[in-house]
Write a protein that holds these residues in place. Structure first.
Motif, PDB file in Angstrom:
ATOM      1  N   MET A  28       3.404  -7.816   3.472  1.00  0.00           N
ATOM      2  CA  MET A  28       3.947  -7.306   2.221  1.00  0.00           C
ATOM      3  C   MET A  28       2.825  -7.206   1.195  1.00  0.00           C
ATOM      4  O   MET A  28       1.988  -8.083   1.081  1.00  0.00           O
ATOM      5  CB  MET A  28       5.058  -8.232   1.745  1.00  0.00           C
ATOM      6  N   SER A  29       2.849  -6.141   0.435  1.00  0.00           N
ATOM      7  CA  SER A  29       1.846  -5.916  -0.609  1.00  0.00           C
ATOM      8  C   SER A  29       2.061  -6.863  -1.781  1.00  0.00           C
ATOM      9  O   SER A  29       3.189  -7.237  -2.093  1.00  0.00           O
ATOM     10  CB  SER A  29       1.932  -4.485  -1.126  1.00  0.00           C
ATOM     11  N   LYS A  30       0.977  -7.211  -2.420  1.00  0.00           N
ATOM     12  CA  LYS A  30       1.042  -8.043  -3.614  1.00  0.00           C
ATOM     13  C   LYS A  30       1.006  -7.134  -4.845  1.00  0.00           C
ATOM     14  O   LYS A  30       0.413  -6.061  -4.817  1.00  0.00           O
ATOM     15  CB  LYS A  30      -0.135  -9.017  -3.630  1.00  0.00           C
ATOM     16  N   PRO A  31       1.609  -7.553  -5.957  1.00  0.00           N
ATOM     17  CA  PRO A  31       1.600  -6.732  -7.171  1.00  0.00           C
ATOM     18  C   PRO A  31       0.202  -6.644  -7.783  1.00  0.00           C
ATOM     19  O   PRO A  31      -0.652  -7.504  -7.539  1.00  0.00           O
ATOM     20  CB  PRO A  31       2.566  -7.462  -8.108  1.00  0.00           C
ATOM     21  N   ILE A  32      -0.017  -5.608  -8.588  1.00  0.00           N
ATOM     22  CA  ILE A  32      -1.351  -5.383  -9.152  1.00  0.00           C
ATOM     23  C   ILE A  32      -1.825  -6.563 -10.003  1.00  0.00           C
ATOM     24  O   ILE A  32      -3.020  -6.800 -10.093  1.00  0.00           O
ATOM     25  CB  ILE A  32      -1.446  -4.053  -9.937  1.00  0.00           C
ATOM     26  N   GLY A  33      -0.915  -7.302 -10.581  1.00  0.00           N
ATOM     27  CA  GLY A  33      -1.302  -8.469 -11.366  1.00  0.00           C
ATOM     28  C   GLY A  33      -1.979  -9.544 -10.536  1.00  0.00           C
ATOM     29  O   GLY A  33      -2.733 -10.355 -11.065  1.00  0.00           O
ATOM     30  N   GLU A  43       4.904   3.046 -14.308  1.00  0.00           N
ATOM     31  CA  GLU A  43       5.013   4.414 -13.789  1.00  0.00           C
ATOM     32  C   GLU A  43       5.081   4.474 -12.260  1.00  0.00           C
ATOM     33  O   GLU A  43       5.826   5.265 -11.707  1.00  0.00           O
ATOM     34  CB  GLU A  43       3.812   5.233 -14.264  1.00  0.00           C
ATOM     35  N   TYR A  44       4.305   3.619 -11.575  1.00  0.00           N
ATOM     36  CA  TYR A  44       4.145   3.754 -10.128  1.00  0.00           C
ATOM     37  C   TYR A  44       4.608   2.544  -9.324  1.00  0.00           C
ATOM     38  O   TYR A  44       4.470   2.526  -8.107  1.00  0.00           O
ATOM     39  CB  TYR A  44       2.678   4.068  -9.794  1.00  0.00           C
ATOM     40  N   GLY A  45       5.123   1.528  -9.997  1.00  0.00           N
ATOM     41  CA  GLY A  45       5.601   0.337  -9.315  1.00  0.00           C
ATOM     42  C   GLY A  45       4.521  -0.733  -9.229  1.00  0.00           C
ATOM     43  O   GLY A  45       3.330  -0.433  -9.283  1.00  0.00           O
ATOM     44  N   SER A  46       4.953  -1.958  -9.071  1.00  0.00           N
ATOM     45  CA  SER A  46       4.013  -3.086  -9.098  1.00  0.00           C
ATOM     46  C   SER A  46       3.077  -3.105  -7.899  1.00  0.00           C
ATOM     47  O   SER A  46       2.033  -3.747  -7.936  1.00  0.00           O
ATOM     48  CB  SER A  46       4.769  -4.411  -9.187  1.00  0.00           C
ATOM     49  N   THR A  47       3.443  -2.403  -6.828  1.00  0.00           N
ATOM     50  CA  THR A  47       2.567  -2.303  -5.656  1.00  0.00           C
ATOM     51  C   THR A  47       2.210  -0.837  -5.391  1.00  0.00           C
ATOM     52  O   THR A  47       1.837  -0.485  -4.283  1.00  0.00           O
ATOM     53  CB  THR A  47       3.237  -2.911  -4.408  1.00  0.00           C
ATOM     54  N   PHE A  48       2.310  -0.020  -6.415  1.00  0.00           N
ATOM     55  CA  PHE A  48       2.031   1.423  -6.332  1.00  0.00           C
ATOM     56  C   PHE A  48       2.883   2.101  -5.257  1.00  0.00           C
ATOM     57  O   PHE A  48       2.468   3.093  -4.660  1.00  0.00           O
ATOM     58  CB  PHE A  48       0.546   1.696  -6.110  1.00  0.00           C
ATOM     59  N   GLU A  49       4.074   1.579  -5.051  1.00  0.00           N
ATOM     60  CA  GLU A  49       4.966   2.149  -4.047  1.00  0.00           C
ATOM     61  C   GLU A  49       5.463   3.548  -4.402  1.00  0.00           C
ATOM     62  O   GLU A  49       5.978   4.264  -3.541  1.00  0.00           O
ATOM     63  CB  GLU A  49       6.149   1.206  -3.769  1.00  0.00           C
ATOM     64  N   LYS A  55       0.209   8.006  -0.089  1.00  0.00           N
ATOM     65  CA  LYS A  55      -1.014   7.455   0.495  1.00  0.00           C
ATOM     66  C   LYS A  55      -2.225   8.241   0.015  1.00  0.00           C
ATOM     67  O   LYS A  55      -3.268   7.670  -0.322  1.00  0.00           O
ATOM     68  CB  LYS A  55      -0.920   7.476   2.024  1.00  0.00           C
ATOM     69  N   ARG A  56      -2.107   9.560  -0.020  1.00  0.00           N
ATOM     70  CA  ARG A  56      -3.214  10.402  -0.472  1.00  0.00           C
ATOM     71  C   ARG A  56      -3.604  10.075  -1.912  1.00  0.00           C
ATOM     72  O   ARG A  56      -4.784   9.998  -2.243  1.00  0.00           O
ATOM     73  CB  ARG A  56      -2.859  11.878  -0.332  1.00  0.00           C
ATOM     74  N   GLU A  57      -2.620   9.865  -2.776  1.00  0.00           N
ATOM     75  CA  GLU A  57      -2.905   9.530  -4.179  1.00  0.00           C
ATOM     76  C   GLU A  57      -3.623   8.191  -4.291  1.00  0.00           C
ATOM     77  O   GLU A  57      -4.582   8.044  -5.065  1.00  0.00           O
ATOM     78  CB  GLU A  57      -1.605   9.508  -4.992  1.00  0.00           C
ATOM     79  N   LYS A  58      -3.209   7.217  -3.492  1.00  0.00           N
ATOM     80  CA  LYS A  58      -3.879   5.912  -3.504  1.00  0.00           C
ATOM     81  C   LYS A  58      -5.320   6.043  -3.018  1.00  0.00           C
ATOM     82  O   LYS A  58      -6.238   5.472  -3.610  1.00  0.00           O
ATOM     83  CB  LYS A  58      -3.109   4.912  -2.633  1.00  0.00           C
ATOM     84  N   LEU A  59      -5.526   6.804  -1.952  1.00  0.00           N
ATOM     85  CA  LEU A  59      -6.881   7.009  -1.436  1.00  0.00           C
ATOM     86  C   LEU A  59      -7.745   7.749  -2.446  1.00  0.00           C
ATOM     87  O   LEU A  59      -8.933   7.447  -2.604  1.00  0.00           O
ATOM     88  CB  LEU A  59      -6.837   7.746  -0.098  1.00  0.00           C
ATOM     89  N   PHE A  60      -7.165   8.713  -3.157  1.00  0.00           N
ATOM     90  CA  PHE A  60      -7.919   9.415  -4.197  1.00  0.00           C
ATOM     91  C   PHE A  60      -8.385   8.438  -5.267  1.00  0.00           C
ATOM     92  O   PHE A  60      -9.538   8.474  -5.692  1.00  0.00           O
ATOM     93  CB  PHE A  60      -7.090  10.531  -4.839  1.00  0.00           C
ATOM     94  N   LEU A  61      -7.491   7.547  -5.717  1.00  0.00           N
ATOM     95  CA  LEU A  61      -7.865   6.571  -6.748  1.00  0.00           C
ATOM     96  C   LEU A  61      -8.929   5.615  -6.236  1.00  0.00           C
ATOM     97  O   LEU A  61      -9.862   5.276  -6.975  1.00  0.00           O
ATOM     98  CB  LEU A  61      -6.635   5.812  -7.245  1.00  0.00           C
TER      99      LEU A  61
END
Length: 103
Positions: free
Chosen positions: A1-6, A25-31, A35-41
């Motif tokens: 499970m992913s952890k939140p950005i905090g 805007e994007y959820g605590s785990t960028f859910e 995937k492409r948007e996360k890789l871009f960032l």
């Protein structure tokens, strides 16, 4: 499970920061990102951090990057992102004066 950005950043709830805005805007785990948007960032942040890092890359590192992208399966490349990120954050990093050329 992913952890939140905090877990990974200095974000605290109610601080009014960009991190709070991103979480809203994007959820605590960028859910709520693809995937492409996360890789871009990841790419955008890494390019900027690389540009700000002192020194330069050895020529062989460009070759290694090409080898990784042309030879490794996607799962291993994603694993290397995680491993390298961990090493940037917590590992020992050589200074330019310690560089030893690859053989």
């Amino acid at each position: 499970m992913s952890k939140p950005i905090g877990f990974f950043t200095s974000y605290t709830q109610g601080d009014g920061s960009l991190l709070e805005s991103l979480q809203e805007e994007y959820g605590s785990t960028f859910e709520l990102m693809t995937k492409r948007e996360k890789l871009f960032l990841i790419s955008a942040i890494a390019i900027q951090l690389c540009d700000q890092a002192p020194g330069r890359c050895r020529e062989e590192i460009y070759v290694v990057g090409h080898q990784i992208n042309s030879s490794l399966p996607q799962a291993d490349r994603q694993g290397l992102i995680e491993a390298l990120t961990n090493q940037v954050q917590w590992g020992r990093n050589l200074s330019d004066t310690e560089l030893v050329p690859m053989k």
